[in-house]
Scaffold this active site. Structure first.
Site, PDB file in Angstrom:
ATOM      1  N   HIS A   7       0.845  -1.212   0.034  1.00  0.00           N
ATOM      2  CA  HIS A   7      -0.041   0.031  -0.107  1.00  0.00           C
ATOM      3  C   HIS A   7       0.775   1.266   0.032  1.00  0.00           C
ATOM      4  CE1 HIS A   7       0.383  -0.747   4.380  1.00  0.00           C
ATOM      5  NE2 HIS A   7       0.552   0.381   4.468  1.00  0.00           N
ATOM      6  N   HIS A  79       3.943   7.120   3.845  1.00  0.00           N
ATOM      7  CA  HIS A  79       4.886   6.072   3.605  1.00  0.00           C
ATOM      8  C   HIS A  79       4.382   4.861   2.637  1.00  0.00           C
ATOM      9  CE1 HIS A  79       2.015   4.028   6.564  1.00  0.00           C
ATOM     10  NE2 HIS A  79       2.182   3.100   5.978  1.00  0.00           N
ATOM     11  N   GLU A 130       7.586   1.160   5.265  1.00  0.00           N
ATOM     12  CA  GLU A 130       7.205  -0.117   5.881  1.00  0.00           C
ATOM     13  C   GLU A 130       7.332  -1.198   5.352  1.00  0.00           C
ATOM     14  OE1 GLU A 130       3.147   0.273   6.400  1.00  0.00           O
ATOM     15  OE2 GLU A 130       3.008  -0.889   8.094  1.00  0.00           O
TER      16      GLU A 130
HETATM   17 CO    CO Z   1       1.160   1.400   6.326  1.00  0.00          CO
END
Ligand code: CO
Length: 134
Positions: A7, A79, A130
């Site tokens: 994502h 992010h 991440e």
């Molecule tokens: Co995330």
């Protein structure tokens, strides 16, 4: 080592307005807002054919995205999340290469119920990354 882009997270000042833009204007499939008190965010998931967009809005006073929104009042990209098969192996390899792991270096359970770690943006061209074990 990294796999799919799981994502892209975007912090938004108005979750309902952002969700409506993705649904009504961009024609994407958009979830209902979901409060995640343990993460200090309310999230709307936008499902795209090849990845997801997570619209994030601060929840609670000590939300980890509150300062970001204060610095970027119009919102902004927060992010990227890459999938990895083995988060501990990935962490060790990245740390060995000199990348800084945020926090205490131990994976936490992320917004999707899977172990995640964050890497210092200064080590990745100014981008918070991440990694999530899937
Ligand atoms: Co995330």
């Amino acid at each position: 080592m990294i796999g799919r882009l799981n994502h892209v997270a975007i912090v938004v000042p108005d979750l309902a307005a952002a969700a409506e833009t993705y649904r009504g204007v961009l024609g994407a499939t958009v979830s209902a807002p979901l409060d995640m008190p343990e993460h200090g965010v309310t999230t709307v998931f936008v499902t795209l054919p090849n990845t997801k967009i997570e619209l994030l809005h601060p929840l609670g006073e000590d939300s980890p995205v509150r300062a970001f929104l204060e610095r970027h009042p119009a919102g902004g990209m927060h992010h990227l999340c890459f999938e990895v098969a083995d988060i501990l192996a990935a962490r060790d390899r990245l740390a060995e290469a000199g990348l800084r792991i945020l926090g205490d270096g131990e994976p936490r359970i992320g917004a999707h119920g899977k172990p995640v770690l964050f890497l210092h943006p200064k080590d990745l061209n100014g981008t918070l990354v991440e990694i999530e074990q899937v």
